[in-house]
Scaffold this active site. Sequence first.
Site, PDB file in Angstrom:
ATOM      1  N   ASP A 325       2.875 -61.620 111.524  1.00 29.70           N
ATOM      2  CA  ASP A 325       2.692 -61.722 110.102  1.00 29.70           C
ATOM      3  C   ASP A 325       3.818 -62.532 109.209  1.00 29.70           C
ATOM      4  OD1 ASP A 325       4.488 -59.914 109.699  1.00 29.70           O
ATOM      5  OD2 ASP A 325       3.148 -58.415 108.498  1.00 29.70           O
ATOM      6  N   ASP A 327       6.576 -62.346 106.194  1.00 27.24           N
ATOM      7  CA  ASP A 327       7.117 -61.480 105.174  1.00 27.24           C
ATOM      8  C   ASP A 327       8.049 -62.264 104.056  1.00 27.24           C
ATOM      9  OD1 ASP A 327       5.954 -59.420 106.274  1.00 27.24           O
ATOM     10  OD2 ASP A 327       7.654 -58.996 107.486  1.00 27.24           O
ATOM     11  N   ASP A 415       3.004 -60.734 103.625  1.00 21.64           N
ATOM     12  CA  ASP A 415       3.482 -59.685 102.593  1.00 21.64           C
ATOM     13  C   ASP A 415       4.551 -60.180 101.904  1.00 21.64           C
ATOM     14  OD1 ASP A 415       1.629 -58.056 104.301  1.00 21.64           O
ATOM     15  OD2 ASP A 415       3.465 -57.203 105.515  1.00 21.64           O
TER      16      ASP A 415
END
Length: 491
Positions: A325, A327, A415
Site C-alpha cells: 500500500d 502511506d 493510507d
Amino acid sequence: GVSQEREASLRSRPAEASAPRRERVKFEDVRLYLVERKMGRSRRSFLTELARSKGFIVEDVLSDVVTHVVSEDSQASSLWAWLKGGPVKNLPVMHVLDISWFTDSMREGKPVAVETRHLIQVSTTPTPVSTVSQYACQRRTTTKNNNKIFTDAFEVLAESHELNDMEGPCLAFRRAASVLKSLPWTVQNLRVTEDLPCLGEHSMCVIEEILQHGHSFEVEKILSDERYQILKLFTSVFGVGPKTAEKWYRRGLRSFSDVLAEPGIRLNRMQQSGFLHYGDISRAVSKAEAQALGNIIDEAVRAITPDAILTLTGGFRRGKDFGHDVDFIVTTPQLGKEERLLTSVIDRLKQQGILLYCEYQASTFDESKLPSHRFEAMDHFAKCFLILRLEDSQVEGGLQTAEEDRRGWRAVRVDLVSPPVDRYAFTLLGWSGSRQFERDLRRFARMERRMLLDNHALYDKTKKEFLAATTEKDIFAHLGLEYIEPWQRNA
C-alpha cells in the site's frame, strides 16, 4: 593433499616434459589463481601444471577474471589482508578456497561444488560480532540481505506464531531475522552466531538445520500445513485479521468462494471492498505507482491549502521498489488548520470519481493524556484508509497489471494520516518503519534512556518533561543515537 611421491616423480622428469604444453580447456567458466604465499614457487608451478593437464584454466596473475582463489595459507586474516591490499575489485564474488577444494577437484577431474568446509572465511568479519547491538535502531541494514535463506525461514516461523496468536515467539523470530538482516556477511557456520544477540535456542536450531541440509524441516512442515495456508489466504484480504480467519477456518470454510457463499457470514464494508478488489490490492504496488498517487493526493491537498505538507512514508520512504500500500502524512504549517484537511481531501477525491473505498477515523488526540505508558499500535491522529482508482495514463511506464488485464486502471490501497505540525517529526518517524525498527527504538528509549517514545511525543521520565522535535534527527539526538537514514531502517 596431492600425493608427495607423484609430485617428486613429476619433478624428476626430463626438462622437456614440464615445458608449458597448453592442454585442452574443459572448464571455460572456472579460472583458478594459486596463491604462492605459504605454497612456495616450485609446488605452485607443479600444481598449476597438474590443473592445466586436467583441463582447468590457471591464471598466473591475480585479476578480476579469476573465479576461484586457492591457498594453503590457513591464516585467514593475513590472507584476506593480502587479498584486500591487491588490485582486485571482484573479491566479494570470488571463491577464496582452501587447498582441499583443489585436491577434491583434481581427484574428481572437474571443479567440485564449493562447500562451506572449503571456504577460507574472513575471520575478522566486517562487523565484529561483539559490536552487533540487540537494538535495530543501532544497526544499519544493508541494501542486500546476505542471510535471506535464514531470514525467510524465521519470517515463516514468526508468521505461523502470529496466526496462532502467540506474540512472544513471533517477536523472538522477528528479532532474530532482524539481526541477521543487518549483517554485512553471510552466516556460514554456527560458530559465528554464538555471540550474536537475539538468537535463542530455537533460532539456532533452525540455522543449524539449514546449514546442514540447505532447508528447515520445521519450516517446510508449516508451509505444507493446510491450516497455515488457509489462514494466510484469508488474512491476505483487506480487513480480515487472524481472529476472523481462525473463525472462518473453524466453520469449515476453506476458500474465498466458501466464505462468500456462507449465509451466516456478514462481511463488514472493509472486507466487502477487500474481496471486490482482491486481484488488484493483493498485487504489489510499484514505486512509479506510488509517485503517481503522490501527485493525485498532492493536487487534492494543495487545492484546499496551498502551503500543505505532504510526505510519502512507509516502505517507499525506506527505498523499497515495491509495497502493498502507499502511506502519506499530510499536515499544515498552521497548528489546528489540519483538523478538517482529510475530510476535505476525501470530498475532493469523491468528486473526481476515483474513491472506491474510504474509512475515516477522526482525531482522538488529547495532549493531556500524554505520555502514554502503554504502547498502542494505532496513534490518535485523524487518518483514513482508502482504495483509489489509478489510471494507466497517470503512471510513468504504466501500471503493474496482468498481461490479460485490459481495463486501463487498477485499485490501490492508500493510507493518509494528519498530525498537528508540532507532532510531525514523531509521526514521520513512526510511519516510516520498519515495524521492527520502531519496536526496538521504543524499547531502547524505555530500557536505556528511561524515556517514552511513540508517534505522538518523546517524554523523559527522569526530567519529567516532554522533549520537542521538528525533525527525526532531533529525536535521535534526544535519545543519544546516531542518526540512521530511512533506507537503512529495513529491519
